[in-house]
Write a protein that holds these residues in place. Structure first.
Motif, PDB file in Angstrom:
ATOM      1  N   HIS A  84     -14.567  44.950  67.124  1.00 29.53           N
ATOM      2  CA  HIS A  84     -15.821  44.485  67.709  1.00 29.53           C
ATOM      3  C   HIS A  84     -15.840  42.983  67.947  1.00 29.53           C
ATOM      4  O   HIS A  84     -15.179  42.226  67.244  1.00 29.53           O
ATOM      5  CB  HIS A  84     -16.984  44.843  66.784  1.00 29.53           C
ATOM      6  CG  HIS A  84     -17.262  46.312  66.696  1.00 29.53           C
ATOM      7  ND1 HIS A  84     -18.011  46.985  67.630  1.00 29.53           N
ATOM      8  CD2 HIS A  84     -16.886  47.241  65.788  1.00 29.53           C
ATOM      9  CE1 HIS A  84     -18.085  48.264  67.295  1.00 29.53           C
ATOM     10  NE2 HIS A  84     -17.402  48.457  66.182  1.00 29.53           N
ATOM     11  N   ASP A  91     -21.280  41.079  70.054  1.00 28.79           N
ATOM     12  CA  ASP A  91     -20.497  42.268  70.386  1.00 28.79           C
ATOM     13  C   ASP A  91     -21.228  42.994  71.494  1.00 28.79           C
ATOM     14  O   ASP A  91     -22.417  43.261  71.400  1.00 28.79           O
ATOM     15  CB  ASP A  91     -20.355  43.185  69.168  1.00 28.79           C
ATOM     16  CG  ASP A  91     -19.490  44.397  69.499  1.00 28.79           C
ATOM     17  OD1 ASP A  91     -18.429  44.208  70.131  1.00 28.79           O
ATOM     18  OD2 ASP A  91     -19.878  45.524  69.146  1.00 28.79           O
ATOM     19  N   LYS A 136     -14.498  40.010  74.904  1.00 29.84           N
ATOM     20  CA  LYS A 136     -13.881  40.926  73.945  1.00 29.84           C
ATOM     21  C   LYS A 136     -12.627  41.546  74.571  1.00 29.84           C
ATOM     22  O   LYS A 136     -11.579  41.641  73.921  1.00 29.84           O
ATOM     23  CB  LYS A 136     -14.878  42.022  73.538  1.00 29.84           C
ATOM     24  CG  LYS A 136     -14.257  43.101  72.660  1.00 29.84           C
ATOM     25  CD  LYS A 136     -15.307  43.928  71.889  1.00 29.84           C
ATOM     26  CE  LYS A 136     -16.174  44.796  72.778  1.00 29.84           C
ATOM     27  NZ  LYS A 136     -17.171  45.563  71.997  1.00 29.84           N
TER      28      LYS A 136
END
Ligand SMILES: [Zn+2]
Lengths: 315, 285
Positions: A84, A91, A136
């Motif tokens: 995450h 996130d 991410k």
């Protein structure tokens, strides 16, 4: 929830069911009638599913029950360990990713994640990422490069989120950076378009050596609704826009935007998700096998040439 | 060379004949402006400082050293999808070509900028909203390649509504193509300066335009990913004052400098001289 164009199929299925029920409760022999109707049903299915319009495919690409990234990761991969966060802001639940094995092979995976019901869809923002989602993804690309594991991405988004917060945090900038980061991978990269491939928000994780697409998925620069709203000044003209955009798997293959089409069960992946996921797995294994012999530099060059060659113009 | 082309360009008939056409109005403050002066002021309103959109050839002249620009752009668009909305794309292309005298939405070539050898690419908003289709993508990639081969800096003036819808997925792919081509400059340590002008949105912002070593924005320019109308529809709220304007982007850390067009060349030259490994210590302009 049946789609509009599937209604004749559902009606026929219902009638067959009723006949069977009658035969069972009354003991009357309806075998011949039932067989006739079943043949008709098979014909009708071939006729409808064999001649899907682009707009009908768009509807299938969005159908509830269609396999999402997490479904694929849970069923086609082993020991998916979700990771995450973007290490900078938050996130983003609209993009998931982590570490997994594919038939024993270590891989790094990333994908857009839509909700499987309304509640989850709200939580996942309908699969529309914010900048942190792409950050991410880039983090995971770094990880793939660092350990030399193949990078696999699953595309299923209407587009990157068009909102104030996303703009404030540089949506355009992270999409550009993600395109660049993925382009620079020195490991095999394979992208699979699962459902919707909406614009730059899709491409941001689509700069792969090979881009695969499910039979009824779509990929384009804009959604048919938004395109219709701009060019026809009416979002209701989306079926026409879907036609004009040439967004189906077959069209994309013709323009070399995708490299291969993954077949779906009759009526769409949501009719038999297990089967669809099996097809995805087989296609991924086959594609990784093809890329196996290439050196890190050759993989980069292969990807560079793939995208460098795209476009149609007159010199 | 550039001047000759300027002359050859079609002028709207009647210009310089009627007295009212000697004058124009500022889009922002409504001030009456003498056209000749307005142009000499690089289309910036002398009263309120509003930056109006600028024709591409004049943009080239505002940045390239006099007499050094040599056009390299030459590609013409096709209609690979056979796209038809309320009008066929092929017809729209013809209309834009007639209107602008350009084949597509980009003008580029080699030149010197403050003595630094460069490839300069200018997007033409007047042509299909400066949208990026196959031609724009390919011209940018070729421009990058030329810069890399000849040791030139790259300067791109962006003005675009984004990717070209009528080339659909192919125009989307230009984002990846242009971004990847920039690696050639990285490998050769050649500087890339991007200038974001009004408006720069969508797939152009979200690809090559955002990835420069130094990013300038013109005052008041609309810059972003999604257009304000789309955002308003999504969030169903009015947008904050100054949202997606150059100053907003500077505040949020997305651009290096917001620079008045009248000082732009000077700052671009400084950036190029600082960065270009082939240029010795040379402060000031
Ligand atoms: Zn003014």
């Amino acid at each position: 929830m049946p789609l509009e164009f599937e209604k004749p199929i559902l009606e026929l299925e219902k009638r067959i069911q009723e006949l069977k029920e009658t035969a069972r409760t009354t003991g009357v022999d309806l075998e011949a009638e039932i067989r006739l109707l079943e043949e008709r049903l098979a014909r009708l299915k071939r006729e409808i599913y064999g001649n899907l319009t682009p707009w009908q495919r768009v509807q299938l690409a969005r159908a509830p029950g269609r396999p999402t990234t997490l479904d694929v990761l849970e069923k086609a991969f082993q020991d998916f360990l979700e990771l995450h966060g973007d290490r900078a802001f938050a996130d983003d639940p609209a993009i998931v990713g982590g570490l997994a094995y594919l038939e024993g092979q270590k891989v790094v995976v990333v994908g857009h994640q839509k909700g499987r019901d309304t509640k989850e869809n709200l939580q996942r923002n309908f699969g529309m990422p914010h900048p942190e989602g792409y950050r991410k993804a880039m983090r995971l690309m770094d990880l793939a490069d660092r350990f030399g594991y193949p990078f696999l991405s699953f595309i299923d988004t209407p587009g990157a989120y068009p909102g104030v917060s996303a703009e404030e945090r540089g949506q355009a900038w992270v999409i550009a950076q993600s395109i660049q980061r993925m382009g620079r991978l020195r490991v095999p990269a394979v992208a699979v378009i699962l459902g919707e491939g909406g614009s730059g928000g899709a491409l941001a994780i689509g700069v792969a050596n090979r881009v695969l697409i499910l039979e009824n998925a779509w990929y384009s620069v804009i959604s048919p609704e938004s395109c219709a709203a701009i060019l026809w000044r009416d979002a209701k003209e989306a079926p026409k826009a879907a036609e004009a955009l040439k967004l189906t798997a077959q069209d994309l293959l013709r323009f070399k935007v995708v490299d291969a089409i993954i077949p779906e069960p009759e009526g769409g992946a949501h009719k038999d998700p297990e089967r669809a996921i099996q097809n995805i797995k087989e296609a991924l294994l086959k594609t990784l096998e093809e890329l196996k012999g290439l050196s890190p530099e050759a993989l980069y060059q292969d990807r560079y040439r793939r995208f460098r060659a795209l476009g149609v113009y007159q010199d | 060379m550039a001047l000759e082309r300027l002359f050859r360009r079609k002028r709207p008939s009647g210009e310089n004949r009627d007295i009212p056409e000697l004058w124009t109005k500022c889009e922002a403050c409504g001030a009456q402006l003498y056209k000749k002066e307005f142009k000499e002021n690089l289309y910036v309103c002398p009263k309120c400082g509003h930056h109006h959109r600028m024709p591409v050839w004049e943009r080239v002249e505002s940045l390239a050293d006099p007499g050094t620009f040599q056009e390299t752009t030459r590609l013409a668009p096709l209609d690979p999808l056979g796209f038809v909305d309320t009008k066929p794309y092929a017809e729209r292309l013809q209309a834009y070509q007639k209107e602008t005298g350009r084949k597509d939405a980009i003008l580029g070539g080699t030149c010197q900028i403050g003595g630094v050898p460069a490839v300069l690419l200018v997007m033409d908003y007047a042509f299909a909203g400066g949208s990026m289709g196959s031609v724009v993508g390919e011209e940018i990639a070729r421009g990058v390649e030329k810069a890399a081969e000849e040791g030139r800096a790259l300067v791109i003036v962006a003005a675009s509504g984004g990717a070209r819808m009528q080339e659909a997925a192919l125009s989307l792919m230009q984002m990846a193509k242009t971004v990847m081509s920039l690696d050639l400059l990285w490998q050769k340590r050649l500087p890339y300066v991007s200038i974001l002008t009004d408006p720069t949105t969508g797939g152009v912002t979200a690809s090559f335009a955002a990835l420069a070593d130094v990013i300038f924005a013109e005052p008041g320019a609309l810059i972003g990913f999604a257009g304000p109308r789309v955002i308003r529809q999504t969030i169903r709220q009015e947008l904050p004052e100054g949202f997606q304007r150059a100053e907003f982007l500077l505040k949020h850390g997305m651009v290096d400098r917001v620079t008045d067009r009248r000082r732009l060349k000077g700052e671009v030259v400084r950036a190029l001289r600082h960065l270009h490994p082939g240029v010795p210590y040379a402060p000031g302009v």
